[in-house]
Design a protein around this motif. Structure first.
Motif, PDB file in Angstrom:
ATOM      1  N   VAL A   1      -2.315   0.559  -4.264  1.00 60.81           N
ATOM      2  CA  VAL A   1      -1.378  -0.528  -4.048  1.00 60.81           C
ATOM      3  C   VAL A   1      -0.311  -0.371  -5.120  1.00 60.81           C
TER       4      VAL A   1
ATOM      5  N   GLN B   1       5.429  -6.342   5.751  1.00 55.24           N
ATOM      6  CA  GLN B   1       4.496  -7.297   5.137  1.00 55.24           C
ATOM      7  C   GLN B   1       4.272  -8.489   6.052  1.00 55.24           C
TER       8      GLN B   1
ATOM      9  N   LYS C   1      -4.753   6.248  -1.788  1.00 54.06           N
ATOM     10  CA  LYS C   1      -5.179   4.868  -1.545  1.00 54.06           C
ATOM     11  C   LYS C   1      -4.881   4.055  -2.790  1.00 54.06           C
TER      12      LYS C   1
ATOM     13  N   ALA D   1       0.790   2.000  -9.722  1.00 51.17           N
ATOM     14  CA  ALA D   1      -0.389   1.509  -9.011  1.00 51.17           C
ATOM     15  C   ALA D   1      -0.968   0.303  -9.745  1.00 51.17           C
TER      16      ALA D   1
ATOM     17  N   GLU E   1      -3.619  -1.142  -8.088  1.00 54.47           N
ATOM     18  CA  GLU E   1      -4.994  -0.949  -7.593  1.00 54.47           C
ATOM     19  C   GLU E   1      -5.114   0.484  -7.117  1.00 54.47           C
ATOM     20  N   GLY E   2      -6.282   1.068  -7.273  1.00 50.09           N
ATOM     21  CA  GLY E   2      -6.517   2.419  -6.787  1.00 50.09           C
ATOM     22  C   GLY E   2      -5.751   3.451  -7.597  1.00 50.09           C
TER      23      GLY E   2
ATOM     24  N   ASP F   1       0.843  -1.201   0.000  1.00 56.24           N
ATOM     25  CA  ASP F   1       0.000   0.000   0.000  1.00 56.24           C
ATOM     26  C   ASP F   1       0.876   1.248   0.000  1.00 56.24           C
ATOM     27  N   LEU F   2       0.390   2.291  -0.636  1.00 52.53           N
ATOM     28  CA  LEU F   2       1.135   3.533  -0.802  1.00 52.53           C
ATOM     29  C   LEU F   2       1.564   4.155   0.525  1.00 52.53           C
ATOM     30  N   GLN F   3       0.684   4.241   1.493  1.00 50.98           N
ATOM     31  CA  GLN F   3       1.013   4.948   2.733  1.00 50.98           C
ATOM     32  C   GLN F   3       2.141   4.286   3.520  1.00 50.98           C
TER      33      GLN F   3
END
Length: 124
Positions: free
Chosen positions: A72, A120, A70, A61, A63-64, A14-16
């Motif tokens: 991935v 992870q 938000k 990305a 996803e999103g 995830d990006l964050q």
């Protein structure tokens, strides 16, 4: 030049948390605006006059979208570049990067990769 002796490429996160880990390791998230891509840069100072090296980690990305915060991200193969003042950054293999700079870049990226894998493992 591509830094293919690391395992960071193809990591999906995830990006964050990715941004948090990258920034904690001295990388700066480039300020460009994009829905699909992210770029993190690490400045490596050099004793050579008017020469600065950069480690660049890019991702896209899967996803999103990045703009929403938000997304991935899948990390691409990192690059090592050299900035020749005032001409700009070059990433080609023919730049003749010093071995100590290559080694430092690989150590930094392997450390980041270890932290990404640890994150992870903790979230799975």
């Amino acid at each position: 030049m591509k830094l293919e002796n690391t395992e960071i490429q193809d990591t999906v996160l995830d990006l964050q948390p990715l941004t948090y880990i990258m920034e904690r390791n001295g990388f700066v998230l480039a300020g460009q605006w994009d829905y699909e891509r992210v770029t993190y840069d690490y400045k490596v100072n050099s004793p050579e006059k008017n020469i600065t090296y950069y480690i660049r980690v890019q991702g896209h990305a899967i996803e999103g979208d990045v703009d929403s915060g938000k997304a991935v991200i899948k990390i691409l193969t990192p690059l090592l570049g050299i900035h020749h003042y005032p001409h700009g950054v070059e990433y080609g293999e023919e730049q003749g990067f010093p071995q100590n700079i290559i080694d430092k870049a690989e150590r930094i990226l392997n450390n980041v990769d270890d932290q990404l894998k640890q994150f992870q493992a903790e979230t799975n």
